[in-house]
Write a protein that holds these residues in place. Structure first.
Motif, short mmCIF file in Angstrom:
data_model
loop_
_atom_site.label_atom_id
_atom_site.label_comp_id
_atom_site.label_asym_id
_atom_site.label_seq_id
_atom_site.Cartn_x
_atom_site.Cartn_y
_atom_site.Cartn_z
N ALA A 13 0.83 -1.21 0.00
CA ALA A 13 0.00 0.00 0.00
C ALA A 13 0.86 1.26 0.00
CB ALA A 13 -0.93 0.00 1.22
N MET A 14 2.01 1.21 0.64
CA MET A 14 2.91 2.36 0.64
C MET A 14 3.52 2.56 -0.74
SD MET A 14 4.72 1.80 4.38
CE MET A 14 5.67 3.32 4.30
N ALA A 15 3.84 1.47 -1.43
CA ALA A 15 4.36 1.59 -2.80
C ALA A 15 3.29 2.15 -3.74
CB ALA A 15 4.84 0.22 -3.28
N GLN A 16 2.06 1.68 -3.59
CA GLN A 16 0.97 2.22 -4.41
C GLN A 16 0.81 3.71 -4.17
OE1 GLN A 16 -1.68 -0.94 -2.81
NE2 GLN A 16 -2.51 -1.01 -4.90
N ARG A 31 -6.63 3.32 3.29
CA ARG A 31 -6.25 4.58 3.91
C ARG A 31 -4.76 4.88 3.69
NH1 ARG A 31 -5.49 5.67 9.30
NH2 ARG A 31 -6.46 3.70 9.94
N LEU A 32 -3.93 3.86 3.74
CA LEU A 32 -2.51 4.06 3.48
C LEU A 32 -2.28 4.48 2.02
CD1 LEU A 32 -0.77 1.11 5.37
CD2 LEU A 32 -0.62 3.55 5.90
N VAL A 33 -3.02 3.88 1.11
CA VAL A 33 -2.89 4.25 -0.30
C VAL A 33 -3.31 5.70 -0.51
CG1 VAL A 33 -3.80 3.84 -2.62
CG2 VAL A 33 -3.16 1.90 -1.17
N ASP A 34 -4.42 6.10 0.11
CA ASP A 34 -4.96 7.44 -0.10
C ASP A 34 -4.16 8.52 0.63
OD1 ASP A 34 -6.96 6.37 -1.64
OD2 ASP A 34 -8.43 6.30 -0.03
N ASN A 35 -3.72 8.21 1.87
CA ASN A 35 -3.12 9.24 2.72
C ASN A 35 -1.65 8.98 3.04
OD1 ASN A 35 -5.69 10.39 2.89
ND2 ASN A 35 -6.22 9.18 4.69
N GLY A 36 -1.00 8.20 2.20
CA GLY A 36 0.39 7.88 2.47
C GLY A 36 1.30 9.09 2.52
N ASP A 37 0.94 10.15 1.81
CA ASP A 37 1.78 11.34 1.81
C ASP A 37 1.60 12.18 3.07
OD1 ASP A 37 -0.83 12.00 1.07
OD2 ASP A 37 -0.18 13.76 -0.08
#
Length: 246
Positions: A100-103, A137-143
């Motif tokens: 998910a962090m890579a995505q 949530r990690l994909v959407d808000n990773g930044d």
């Protein structure tokens, strides 16, 4: 004699093709890409990839990572930009501990959100809805977070990845987070859970304890003040004034 169970058909491991062999006008850049990404191309498994004209986005599982420094991330996010007229290309890459962090990393470099989904036949699927929700949530808000520490353990008896994150917003509740991925090898599924901490020391200590099998349950993430309605205030939307439109 009881009937035998059919042997499951496993999907052949796909090979990645970066399509840069003929883009070698910049020899220094080509060598840099080979050293950092492509020198073990046959050991990279594309869990997700998307091609948009001259640009390509990859989530790669690095099968050589298990033989490298203990605990290192086993995933690689790669963003390629090709210029076929000049026979050159540019690239960015990031070793990351969770898919998910890579995505998320690729999405924030221009990849369409709906185009970088993981291949469901490669890797263990989510075990429950809590895992799927946290991954979204990690994909959407990773930044919104900076990674401070990660460790991946691929021991078959305890396959676990721990990641310590720091919220970039200093006002965020539970400013330090720990995300834990655990793989159940018998069921071949994985779970993802999150805990909240007030200090980096506490978050890192929990990670260390988990890797030695001594961790207490993850503390919950404190909700933001905005998510908690004041006492006596109804959770309903105010009516729109008459005569006005959006």
């Amino acid at each position: 004699m009881p009937p035998t169970e059919p042997t499951p058909v496993r999907k052949p491991i796909p090979q990645v093709d970066f399509e840069v062999d003929d883009l070698d006008a910049d020899e220094e850049r080509s060598l840099d890409f080979y050293r950092k990404v492509a020198f073990h191309e046959d050991m990279l498994v594309p869990l997700a990839e998307h091609h948009d004209g001259p640009q390509s986005y990859y989530v790669l599982f690095d099968r050589t990572a298990t033989w490298g420094h203990p605990g290192m991330p086993q995933l690689l996010a790669v963003h390629l930009q090709r210029d076929r007229e000049k026979r050159t290309f540019s690239f960015e890459r990031a070793p990351l501990p969770l898919p998910a962090m890579a995505q998320s990393w690729l999405i924030h470099r221009g990849c369409r959100h709906d185009a970088i989904g993981l291949d469901s036949e490669l890797g263990p699927p989510p075990a429950d809805e809590a895992t799927r929700a946290l991954e979204r949530r990690l994909v959407d808000n990773g930044d919104h977070y900076a990674m401070g520490y990660s460790c991946t353990c691929d021991d078959p008896d305890d396959m676990v990845t721990v990641v310590a994150l720091r919220a970039l917003d200093e006002r965020a509740p539970s400013p330090y987070r720990v995300v834990v991925e655990e793989v159940e090898t018998d069921a071949w599924t994985h779970t993802l859970r999150e805990g909240g901490f007030d200090t980096s020391k506490a978050a890192l200590q929990w990670c260390e304890d988990r890797l030695t099998g001594e961790a207490s349950p993850l503390p919950p993430v404190r909700p933001s003040a905005a998510a908690i309605p004041p006492a006596g205030v109804a959770k309903t939307l105010a009516p729109r004034p008459a005569g006005r439109s959006r």
